[in-house]
Structure formats: C-alpha cells, structure tokens
Write a protein that holds these residues in place. Sequence first.
Motif, mmCIF file in Angstrom:
data_model
loop_
_atom_site.group_PDB
_atom_site.id
_atom_site.type_symbol
_atom_site.label_atom_id
_atom_site.label_comp_id
_atom_site.label_asym_id
_atom_site.label_seq_id
_atom_site.Cartn_x
_atom_site.Cartn_y
_atom_site.Cartn_z
ATOM 1 N N ILE B 265 0.804 -1.044 0.072
ATOM 2 C CA ILE B 265 -0.162 -0.121 -0.098
ATOM 3 C C ILE B 265 0.666 1.187 0.080
ATOM 4 O O ILE B 265 2.066 1.119 0.277
ATOM 5 N N ALA B 266 0.339 2.551 -0.514
ATOM 6 C CA ALA B 266 1.302 3.554 -0.708
ATOM 7 C C ALA B 266 1.705 4.145 0.577
ATOM 8 O O ALA B 266 3.040 4.480 0.769
ATOM 9 N N SER B 279 -6.209 -5.433 3.108
ATOM 10 C CA SER B 279 -5.810 -4.675 2.104
ATOM 11 C C SER B 279 -4.836 -5.607 1.051
ATOM 12 O O SER B 279 -4.385 -6.780 1.598
ATOM 13 N N ILE B 280 -4.363 -5.083 0.070
ATOM 14 C CA ILE B 280 -3.484 -5.819 -0.815
ATOM 15 C C ILE B 280 -2.063 -6.254 0.053
ATOM 16 O O ILE B 280 -1.330 -7.089 -0.323
ATOM 17 N N GLU B 281 -1.698 -5.502 0.979
ATOM 18 C CA GLU B 281 -0.385 -5.597 1.568
ATOM 19 C C GLU B 281 -0.534 -6.806 2.121
ATOM 20 O O GLU B 281 0.812 -7.364 2.777
ATOM 21 N N VAL B 421 10.441 -1.873 -1.405
ATOM 22 C CA VAL B 421 10.261 -2.043 0.035
ATOM 23 C C VAL B 421 10.658 -0.491 0.319
ATOM 24 O O VAL B 421 10.042 0.250 0.996
ATOM 25 N N ARG B 422 12.001 -0.145 -0.076
ATOM 26 C CA ARG B 422 12.572 1.012 0.313
ATOM 27 C C ARG B 422 11.953 2.206 -0.288
ATOM 28 O O ARG B 422 11.800 3.264 0.427
ATOM 29 N N ALA B 423 11.635 2.191 -1.369
ATOM 30 C CA ALA B 423 11.181 3.177 -2.298
ATOM 31 C C ALA B 423 9.755 3.800 -1.811
ATOM 32 O O ALA B 423 9.467 4.846 -1.606
ATOM 33 N N ARG B 424 8.787 2.841 -1.178
ATOM 34 C CA ARG B 424 7.741 3.125 -0.442
ATOM 35 C C ARG B 424 7.879 4.233 0.558
ATOM 36 O O ARG B 424 7.062 5.179 0.813
#
Lengths: 1024, 516
Positions: B265-266, B279-281, B421-424
């Motif tokens: 998730i964002a 959620s999709i997470e 993972v880090r970019a989120r």
Amino acid sequence: MKTILLSLFISIALIHSVTAQERSVSGSVFDGTSGEGLPGATVQIKGTTNGTITDFNGQYKLSVTDEAVLIVNFIGYTTQEVAVGNQSVLDITLVEDVAQLDEIVVIGYGVQRKKVVTGAIESVSAEEISLTPILRVEQALQGRTPGVQVTNQSGQPGEAPTVRIRGAGTTGNAAPLYIVDGLPVGGIDFLNPGDIESMDVLKDAASAAIYGSRAANGVVLITTKSGVKGKMSIAYSGYYASQNAAKTIDMLNADQYRALMNEGATNAGLTEPFDLNEIPANNTDWQEALFQNNAPMVNHQLSVAGGSEKSTYASSLSYFTQEGIIGGDKSQFERITARLNTNHKVNSKFNFGNNLAYTHIVSRGIASNSSFNGAFSSAINMDPLTPVVELDPTNLSQTPYSDEPVVLNGQGQAYGVSNFVGAEVVNPLALLELANNETRVDKLVGNIYGELVPIDGLNIKSSFGIDLAYVLNDGFRPLFYLNGAQLNDNKTDVNKAIERNSTWQWENTATYTKKIGDHNLTGLVGISALQYSYEDLRGSNAIVPTDDPDNVYLNLATDTLWRSSGGAARASLYSNFGRVSYDYKDKYSFTGIIRRDGSSKFGANKRFGTFSSVGAAWVASDEDFMQNLGPVSFLKLRVSYGVNGNQEIGDYAFVSIIDNTRGYTFADGRVIGSSPLRVANADIQWEGSKQLSIGIDTRAYNDRLSLTVDYYKKTTDKLLEIAQIPDIVGRDASFSNVGIIENSGIEIGLNWRNSSNELNYSFGLNTAYNRNQITNIANDFIAGASWAIAGQVTRNEVGQPIAYFWGYKTAGLFQNDSDVFSHINTEGDLLQPNAVPGDVRFVDVNGDGVIDPEDRTKIGNPTPDWTFGFDASADYKNFDFSILFIGSLGNDIFNGMQRQDLRYTNRPTTVLDRWTGEGTSNSEPRFTWVDTNNNYRVSDLYIENGSFMRLKNIQFGYNIPNSTLKKIGATAWRFYVSGENLITFTGYTGADPEIGAQSAFDIGIDRAIYPQARTFRIGTSLTF
Amino acid sequence: MKINIKYISAFILIILLGCSEDFLNEQPLSQVVSSNFYQTEDQAYQALVSIYDALQYQSTPGVSWAPFMVTADMLSDDAFAGGGDSNDGQDEDEFNKFNIPPTSVINRSLWAKNYTGIDRANTYLEIIDGIDASEDFKSRTIAEAKFMRAYFYLELARFFENVPLLTETIKGPSEYKQAQNTPQETYNQIALDLVEAIEDLPEFLPSEGLGRISKWAAEGLLARTYLFYNGVYGAELTAGDVTVNRAKALEYVEDMISNSGHGLIANYEEIFSTVSEYSIENVFEIGYGDTPAWFDWGYVRGGEGNLSAQMQGPRVTQSDNWDRGWSFAPVSHKLFTDMAGDPRMASTILQESEIDGTLNIGYQHTGYFSNKYSSDAEHWGSDGQFEHNRTANFRVIRYSDVLLMAAELGSGNAQSYMDEVRARVGLSSVPATIENIFNERRMELSLEGIRYFDVLRRGGSFAAQELSKSGERGPNYVGDQQLFDINFNAATRGFLPIPQTSIDFSSGAMIQNDGY
C-alpha cells in the motif's frame, strides 16, 4: 410429629379390641408439671390388649373390672401403673421422663426408639434451635453436634455456612444432603427456624444408606412442627437484635503511614513521596467509616396449632430481616415465610395430610472475602490520607471530581478518590454505594401424603412433594469512577435474570411392624422417583436514563446492545430401597439397609448403583451378668458399616457437548464456530464412600451423667474430579473417577444434668477429632485455590490433608550482609542473590542448590484437628440461663488481607515492628517498594494459628409466673436477653478466625473477610 | 377401599419400575451433543471456524495470557517485559531475561494454545469425510484446516523445537503419554500440510469470504518455514514427494509476487490502521473485533479483542488518544537508535513525549512503546470491557515481508524487490546483500513478532551478540540498570523449555530441552 405418629399407630392397634366389661372407669391424664390434660396418652388394662387413648382434653373412659390395673403411657413420660379398685373416676398424673425425652429419633422414612438405634445419629431439638438468633437452620448445629463442623463463611447475612459431617469426604461438593419432611432440598435458607420440630443428623454410613447415592457426606433430616390434638394454641415470638463489629484491625494513622511510605521509597532507591513537615489534611479510619453501628436484626413469628379428633394443624407466619454490619441494607437478608401443616384422619385405616411452606426472600450481598472487590479489603488497604467524602473546594474543582462520574453519597457529596492507592483498592463506601445487585426468591416447598393401614402393623404411605423456586436477579451498573482502573465512563448497564428451579418427588413406602414375643421386627420397602428441572432467561442492555437502582428495568434502556440468553437442564433419580430392623427385648438390635439408585447424571452403562449397610447394637447393661456396673445404669455398644455414594456433579457430564461460542471475526463480521467442549468420558460413575462406625452410649449416676463416644473411619473412593489432562490433548478435561480420601476420627458427647429443689442445671461438652488425608489422586496432586496476589496457596496431594497450605518455608530475615553471603549452596553460589539485609531468608527445602518453585512445601493445614462446643444451662423458679462456647483447635489460617503487591496500601500496625536494622526483627521484613527478593511470595509468614474459642451465645430468661398468666389467659410468657459472639479467644490477628470454605479447595484463606457481628438481643415469646 | 388401594399401590409400583430407563435417559436440553453434530455443510463450516478461533487465542484459561507477538518481541532485543510494576509482569520478566522456569505459565499458555488449535484441525480432518457437503467445499476447507495445523506447528516448533507431532485427535487416557518428534519430522509435516493446502486453496477471495486463507498465505508461510528451518538446521524440507529446497521455496513466493495481486500500500503509516485491514499489503492476517462486546475476565479468549494491543498500550489515563493500556513490551533504546533516521520510525515507535494525559511509569520504563499495535483511539471497541475489545487485526504476513523473503531466497529480482520496499518510504536503493536484507527486515518489520526468529535463524553466536544487553540505557529509562541487563542463555539456542506439566504427564516420554 413423632409423638403423634406413634400414638396414632398404637391407637389404631388398640381401638378394635375394646370390648364391653362389667363397669366403666373414667378420668383424665395430666401433665405433672403444667397440670394440663394430656391428649393422646394410652390407657391400657394390664395383661390384656384392651385399652384406649385420651381425647383432646386428656380424658378417657374404659370398661374395667375391679381387679384391673391400668397402664398409662405417653411418649416422653414415665409409664404409670394404677390399680382401679372400686373407683369410677380415676385421674392420673404423668411425670416427664428426663432420660426418655429424646427417645425417638428420625431415621429417614420412619422413626426409631433411640434405645435400639444401631447407627450414629445426633438430634437437635426445637428448644436448642431457638436459643441463638439464627438466619439459617444449619447454624443451629454449630457447637451442639459432635462430628458436625459448622463454620460460618463470613458475617454477611444469609451466606451459607460450611457444613462438614465427619470431615471433608470429597474434593467435590462435601455438603450434606438436607431432607425436609421427606423432601430433599437444595438450600435451606427458605426455612424459618421457628418452624422446626427437630433436626436429626445421620452421621454414619449405615444410617445414611437409606439415602444411598446422595448420602456420602451425611444426611440432615429436618422435621417441621405439626399440630397436636387439643385446644388451639396461639403463640407469638419475636426479638430485636443490634449488631456491631466485634473487632477492628489496628492500622497505621496518617503520620505513620507517610513515614512508612517514605521508607519504602527510600529503600527502593526512589524519591520520597511525602513531606513529613506538612500536616495531612485527613487521617481517615476506614474501618470506623465502613462499619454500621447497631445494624438491626428483627424476627417476628406468629403460630397457631391445634386439632380435633379428626384433624390437626400447625400454621405459622414469620418475618425476619437482618442488615449487615458492613453495608447495612446493601448486605441484607429479608425473609417472609408462611407454613401450613395438617393431618386428617378419614377413618381408622386412612389419613392424609400436607406440609406446605411459602417463602419470599430478598437478599442483597457484597463480596464477603475477596482481595479484589471486598469492601473490608478496601477498608484495610486504603490509605488514611484520602477523605471519606471530599469537601475541599480546590480538590473538587480538579480531576477526577470535576470531570469524572465520581460516586456521590446520599447528601450529594463526592466520595474521596485516592491519589495514592490504585487498582482494586478503592473507597469502600463508594464501592458499597455501587452494590446494586438484588436477588428475590419466591419459593414453594411442600408435600401431600396419604397413609393407609390395611392390617395391623402395616403402613402404606404415598407422598408427593415439590420444591419450586423462582429466582429473580437484578443488576444495575451506573456510571462511576472509583479510580483510574475501576470506572465506567461509557454507558449505564442493566441486567436481569429469571431462573426457575423445580423438583418433584414421588415416594411410596410400605412399613410392616410385628412383635412376636420379645422379638420386634420392622421392615420397610419403598420406591422413589425425583426429577429436577431448571430454566433461565437473562437479558441486559445499556444506557438507562436513571440513577435510581431500585427503579431500573430493561425497558428503560435505550441502547441497541441487547444481550439475552437462556437455557435449561434436567436431572432424574429413581430408587428402590428397603430396611429391616430387628431387636430382641431391646437388648440386641440389628438394622440392614439396601438402596438401588439410578441417576441421569451418569451414562447408560454406569447409571445404577447399589448401596447397603448393616448395623448392630447391644445394650450390655440389660444383661443379667452386667448388673453390677457400679454407678453405670446404661451401657450400649453400636457398630455399623455401610457404603454410600455421591453424585454431586453437574448434569450431562458424561456427554460430549459442542461449544458454539468459538466464533471468529472475518472481514464481514463474526461467524459462529463450534467444537467439542471437553474430552468425553461416558464411564464416570458414583463416588463411593465406605464407613465403619463404632460407638458407645452410657449413662451413670441415675442417668444424670451421659456419655457417647464414637469412632469412625470413612474412605471415599472414585472421587468425581475434573483431573487435569495433558495440554497436548487440546480440550478441556472432563469429570473422571480418581482419587481416595480417608477421614477418621473420634467424637465425644458428655452431659451432666441434675435437679435440686427448684434448680435444674446441665452441662454439656461435645468434641470431635478428625484426620483427613488424601491417599490417592490423579497425577499425584491437584492444584488448589489461588490468592490473586501471589498465586497458588493450597494444594491437594497424596499423603496430605485436603487443600493444605503450600508455599515457601522461611528461616527468619537476613540480619546483615554476611547472612546474605552465607546463604549458599554446596557450589558456593548465593541462594538469594537479589536479597539484602532485612529480606526474608527462604529455605532450599529440596536441597537442589537453588530456591525455586520446587521448594514449595506444606506450610499449614486449614482443617482443624478438634472442634468443640461447651454448653451449660440452668433454671431456677422463673429464671433461666444458658451459655454456649464453640471453637476449633489445630487449624491454620492464611492471612492474606494485605495487598502487598500494590504500593501505597496501608498496613496494620504490626509493620511498626519491621526490620529496620540488624536485630530489629526476624519475622517482619524491611519495607520496600521494590521487592527484588520477592519477600511477599506465598510463605509460612502468612500462616497463623487459627484455633479459637468463642462465646457464641449467652442468654438470660424470665418466665412470667403462672398466677399472672392465668389473669390474662396465657399459658406461657417469657422474656429474655442474649448476646452472641461476645468474646473470642484466639491468637489470630485478623478480624475473624471463623473462615469457611469458599470451595472444596479454598478453606481458611482470609482475604479480609467480612467479620461476624457481636450481637445483643432482647426477645419475648407468648403462648395462649 | 382396602382392595382398591392395594391395586393402586401395585399399579404405582409397576409404572415406576417400568418407566425408569426412559425416565433416567436425560440428554442436554439447551446444548448440542457431538454425536448428533457434524452432519451438514453448515455444521462443518462451524467446525472450521473453531480452528480459526484458535488463531486468535492469546491466552489459555486458568493458565495465563501470552499473545504470540508480544511474547516473541519481549524475547527479542526490540522490547522489554514492562507492565505496571515489578510484580505485575513477573512471568514476562522471566521471558525477557531468558530466565524461564519450565513451570512458567506464559510458556505453558503458548504451548497449550497451539495444541488447542491442532486438536480442532485434527478433529476437522477426521469428521469432514462423514459430512454431506460438496467436494469443492470439502477440498477448500480441508486445505484451510491443514494450513492452520501447519501454522500452529510452526509456532510450536519455533518456540519449543522438540514437540509431539499429533496428526490425529487424542482419543483417551491411553494416548495421553506422547513422546516428542524430531524437528525434522515436525517441519516436514508443516511443509507437507502447506504444499497440499496450496493445491486446493483459492487464489481470489470474494468479498464475503475475505479474511479466510488463500493460496498466497500458504505460499508465504511455507517460505517463512523454509527460511527458519534452513537457517537453524541447514537442511531442506521433505513434503511427501516434494522436496522444498531454496529454489522450491522461491518458486512459491515468485508465484505469489507474479500472480496474487498483492502489493504494497502507498503509505507505510497506514499499514496498521483500520483502513488497510484486508488490503493488498496483507497476505495473511488474523481478525479481531469487538462483537460480541466482551466483559468476561474469567474467559478472556472467548472475546474477539486483540489483547496484544491492550498489553502494549501505554498505561495512561485522561488521554484522548490512547486508552488505558498496560505498558507491556516497552521498546528498547537499541531499536530507537538503530532506526534513527529511518522514515518508518515514527510509525513504529511511540515516544512518551507524544502521549497526552497522565502516563503512569511502569516497570522497565524506557519512554518508548509500540506504535504498531497499541491502545490507540482508532482501535477502541465500541462496547464491553475496554481491555477485551481492541479491534486491531494482526498482520501475520505482509507483502513487504514476502518481497524481502524472495530477495533472501536468491530471486533474480532481489534488488528490485528490496528497492520496492525502500522506495515506498522514500529511501534510495542499497545493494541487496544478505546483511542489507536483514537490516531492511528489521526496519520494515520490527515489533511484529518477526525479529526474534530472524535472529535465531542466524545462529547461536549471532543471537548471543544481539540479544544480550549490558549497561545499555536510554535517556528516559526509569529504574536500576540491572532491570535492563539481559543475558542470553546460549545453551538453549533461544528455544523455550518444554512445560513442566507436559513433562510430568508424559512419565518420562518427553525430554526437557537443553539448557533447562
């Protein structure tokens, strides 16, 4: 009742044989003491079967010859023989026979003359019951019946005392079976003690075997009063009593408290919380604030009894109310009873009757022995700095008073909230203000019966009884704030429960009595069917727009949070039984009993159980070769052996039940889930109790001295217990038959009675020794009761008494560093590395080099070795006096009143003797807020000797003289004053050493128990 | 009349004798009996739900509460025991200090809870054959039962190592004595159950079945199982005919990454919020709730609330944002310093300065609390006893965990998975080395019951280095230093003792673990 029945039998036997003779004689039979006519006395012509019985006025008429000798005989009186001679009017005065007064005992489905009784049966008379102001009839047994231990569970009105007959014979429900007028009843708080004619306790298995599967813990047979043929008598009795706390615990005052708390903080390396230079605003004595002064107890009873040739009746109305010394009307028991017992003679062969009682009870109660919500526990532990009510405007303008729903008293003042103590220790008066639970019971108990005597000696009886109770429970939870942990700032809540408990029983018995020469034979056969059913309905909802707890109903609640539940259960018992009693010249007697019970509590393969007993007695003093016994006039030996059962477990324990409360919350809500509740055990069966009982009855010095000694050994096996199973099974355990408990003991009853001139006096001592031991148990032990503050306190283990106290042994306190460093194991490691001087030294009991839970061991036994009662009474002219002491020896109490787990709780003044430096104390550890040594773990430091002797009752009475009575037309009028629990001799430091069993494994644990009151009473009884 | 009554008496006698068997045959009136349950599809579903119920359990009646996540985090270097004062959490303190007696009630509660679930799963697998239900229903629910059995055994094996492996219900006292199986046998059974479950579990859950177990959950759990087993024992798993080695485990998670539709998730800060439940997470999550409103202190696990959130919440009053928690598992200063500068710290650690109201200083007070599962306002129950009705769902397997597991298993996309993972959270790329992957797991997944096992699977000396603490102290710590000093007991390799009651019951068949 007993008298009437027996007279009835005799009269039936005699009436037919009256035949005409030469002339008639008539007259009256009088009571030698009162001068009243004696109805129902037998007048028989010696050497014949001719005779009659006296009418209601005590008059008789018989056809006789001049040579005739009349034998006049009435139960409880010395039999008289009078020659008729030429008299045509012959009045006869009978004298009470002191030795024979208690000659008849109730034995279950009948009565028996005491002389031929083979078992161990104790009787308590109506007179003894009336001596103490009791709410529940069990209390009348206290101190009067050796081998029957009655311990009040607390001082709360209406709370059931713990009754153990010949020790705790089971790890389950060890209460005896109560039979009221032939009907087994669940509880006996519905009975008005004034309605009781007699209580007979069947202690030995042989006597109790007639009640088979339910008799393992003994049987108490209660007979209510019945009418007597004759003039109607109307009686009023009543008393008013005033109750007060008998003892308070000395607690620290505000200055001592603050100094101690500072010391606790300092010892823990924390900042001192109090500036001792400031003067505290309050110095509250919470016990003084909590205890009611002169809490009332009131009893009124009006009874009417009488009867005609055909019908007799006894009826009564009573009102009883008792407020508690804690909480007043928040801890109250109120009871109204109405009773009607009648008997009607249709003809010489058939009579019928009824015993019917209606009872209405309103009771309100509070937690009476609880560390968590007990009012007395809070009073003991609450700090003295908090005011009972907060009046300081500065404080009232601040939280919590300004913004929380603090509890208000009747004047609208806010009860004080402690800034110091938290958790479950709260202002006890505020706690009581919130106690809104009320239970109302409407109960109908009774039976109707018919008796047929088709031929001489044969009595066929059918009796149908019911025990029906409607119980209403109301609860209301207002918004409140007691402290940060005990509050409801969300919604008010109301709940109500309705329960219906109903039992019916139908019993049919046939009794045949035959006398052949000197051989007396009585045989009994019977069948019995009983069914119990239960239903309940419960509901609750929230948001009730009222603050008045007396006017809260579900319909007023406006929330949508409706909750309701309801269920039902049923249990049945079907029995066949028989008894044979035989005696030869009253000298040799024998009783044999067999009962077969079928119970729905067990599965089809284990449903039926057979229980039997034999007993024999020998009146040795009747033997010709035993005539020279010196002062001994009577000597009887009794021996009996029997097997009984116990089935007191819940219903359906043998079935595998599906529990459907195992739901789960998915994204779209909760879904019902179901799985088996427990492991199934279809093979559970009766608990069995085998008992050998040997007794001696003797009288000496012209029957002035009487002595009864009994020995028994009782073994209960196949204990019905939920024995722990391994966790890998993954389900709850079910009942199984495991374990054996042995009780053995001695009972002694000693009485001395004498009269000289107008003084009559008597002394009685009864005492019992019991040894209780578990000889076999599943998994070798069963965990016992917990003390919420430090875990398990009692334990059940092979070779030990039931629920013995279990914890660490201590060996004084560490006095200095070298004590700490020398407390080492063989490796040289410190046994208590966290200890400092002033801490408790624990013993490495198992010697494994570490002090850990494995070192816990037996530190005490809550069950007394000896229980005793001592009574004395005297009367002189119109004055009478009686006194009763009760007590126990050899029992321990776990004194768990203190909440040592919490900071800022107040302490008893014994803490002033604590360790403060080398040599200052060896038992009261240093005071610290951070207890790294865990000084407060369960140890022998909490164990105190619980032996006590209590002046239970002392009473002075005055009888209005006959001359005055005659002027007002009364037959008796008595006034009395009495005192209860006036003095208690004990070394125990808590408020009350009398602590009953909260459950089978929770005995003698004082969590700040609601103490029994000291009571003063004035009363009167008036009979017309 | 005489004769009549004689007849009547005889009649009564006959009636009473004759009817006694029926008269005594009482069956429960308001309860269901197992002999006539387990017939319909609805009843089978109820039996299935009872296994799900055990997933939720965080306490054992009459023993103790012991939520899996709180206990695992107290064992790790991320949290201490805590509680109101030193007496409040004595049992927790023993866990925290690796001074765990075999009689520990927390220890036993963890053990008992999982065997309760195993019994229900085994019960289901035994009764389902005899039930009149569709084949689709049967195959899916059997797979769910197997998944959950694997889940319970994984919890047991990771905590206790040597446990009895029961794949059938215990029928009676003669079966009470059970020996332990080897870890290999237990883990192979876990793998077998999961591999079989993967075959029959659905890929997509319709909205009305949301919260049930999907194929992807089983794939994720299998990867987690493999990594722990391979880390500790250096061996591969055998699931019947299938060998689950590194490649096979990777195949499963790559399948999930490619086909499941799961993703990140964002906003990281929304992961533990109500809005991201299911959620999709979340690949696998355990549901908690406040219906029915629960009151019963005597049967805590009968309610649906999340006790972890209650235990970890700060012990605060008069606060608008946090309800009265119990201050268990206070977060260590070590985690605070390790996360310094990481954007995820604010969502992970709640600092005492952020808390309004009056905070009571508890035992081992560090000034830090979990911000992931807490007594925050969003998760307050609407009714009932507040402690029992916290609504936070437990996110057991998150998609970011899956990405990092795939990277660790040697995926060709390891770098891009880690970057994702880090970019989120706005962090730039770092090389996907094993050290960096483990560090990323710590930052991403701390205080979620994962850290302790991530440490253990890297070996005893690593565990001793990470888990022992001496002299470490944060600026807000309250209490003696000794309260915060911890010595990892290397002899135990981090496994808990077998509960003493179980050893006692086995009469010698069960052996205590090393180090106890």
